[in-house]
Structure formats: structure tokens, C-alpha cells
Design a protein around this motif. Structure first.
Motif, PDB file in Angstrom:
ATOM      1  N   ASP A  17      -3.812   0.307  -3.176  1.00  0.00           N
ATOM      2  CA  ASP A  17      -4.675   0.109  -2.018  1.00  0.00           C
ATOM      3  C   ASP A  17      -5.143  -1.342  -2.040  1.00  0.00           C
ATOM      4  OD1 ASP A  17      -6.666   0.004  -0.103  1.00  0.00           O
ATOM      5  OD2 ASP A  17      -7.851   1.652  -0.940  1.00  0.00           O
ATOM      6  N   ASN A  24       0.832  -1.201   0.000  1.00  0.00           N
ATOM      7  CA  ASN A  24       0.000   0.000   0.000  1.00  0.00           C
ATOM      8  C   ASN A  24       0.862   1.244   0.000  1.00  0.00           C
ATOM      9  OD1 ASN A  24      -2.389  -1.418   0.034  1.00  0.00           O
ATOM     10  ND2 ASN A  24      -2.666  -1.262   2.243  1.00  0.00           N
ATOM     11  N   ASP A  76      -0.751   4.403  -7.173  1.00  0.00           N
ATOM     12  CA  ASP A  76      -1.285   4.479  -5.822  1.00  0.00           C
ATOM     13  C   ASP A  76      -1.957   3.140  -5.557  1.00  0.00           C
ATOM     14  OD1 ASP A  76      -2.142   5.310  -3.364  1.00  0.00           O
ATOM     15  OD2 ASP A  76      -3.575   6.792  -4.119  1.00  0.00           O
TER      16      ASP A  76
END
Length: 101
Positions: A80, A48, A78
């Protein structure tokens, strides 16, 4: 050290890297993968965060490798893993404008 030395030679996200250096990088990465103690690292919460792409050997090159038409830019991701979302961000300079997708 060999991987770091090769990555220092890389320009344009690796898109124009010669085959010898690509093979050396692949060899080092292949030898490191079995040493990773993290099960399914791509899905690990350790991944993450916000990352900058330094090198890719993805072919054909596309926006996720930094190439958008004739333009080449910086790529960020990015990650997640909790929600299973990866956002690719391509930063391209179109002088005098700087933009991101």
C-alpha cells in the motif's frame, strides 16, 4: 525468456538456488531495471496490491524470504504505497496445521 526459464527452475523461494542461476537472474534484472519508465517504482501506486514472492537472494534468509527457523513457506506481500505500508505474510505448513504470520 531467460529470466522466466530460470524462475521456473527455482524452488524454495530461491534460497537453495546455485550461484550460476543466481548470477544469471541478477544479470537479467540489472539489464531490465534501466528500461523501466516508472520513477521510483518501489513507491509507485502501480505496485499496490497483493504479491507472491517467487525468488529472493536476500542473505541471511529470514521470514520475509520464506524461512522461519527450520520451516520454509510461501511468502506474500500486501503493498500500500499510499499509506507507506508493506505487510509480509508467511504461510507455513506444520502438518496437520497450516498457519500464517
Amino acid at each position: 525468456d531467460k529470466l522466466i526459464d530460470n524462475l521456473k527452475l527455482i524452488k524454495n523461494n530461491g534460497l537453495d538456488t546455485n550461484i550460476k542461476i543466481k548470477n544469471e537472474i541478477a544479470s537479467v534484472v540489472d539489464s531490465l531495471e534501466p528500461l523501466n519508465p516508472t520513477k521510483d517504482p518501489a513507491y509507485s501506486p502501480l505496485m499496490n496490491g497483493f504479491w507472491k514472492l517467487l525468488y529472493t537472494d536476500y542473505n541471511p534468509p529470514g521470514p520475509s524470504s520464506g524461512k522461519l527457523g527450520p520451516f520454509l513457506g510461501l511468502v506474500y506481500q500486501d503493498l500500500d504505497s499510499t499509506n507507506g505500508v508493506i505487510t509480509n505474510i508467511l504461510r507455513v505448513n506444520f502438518p496437520p496445521i497450516v498457519g500464517a504470520l
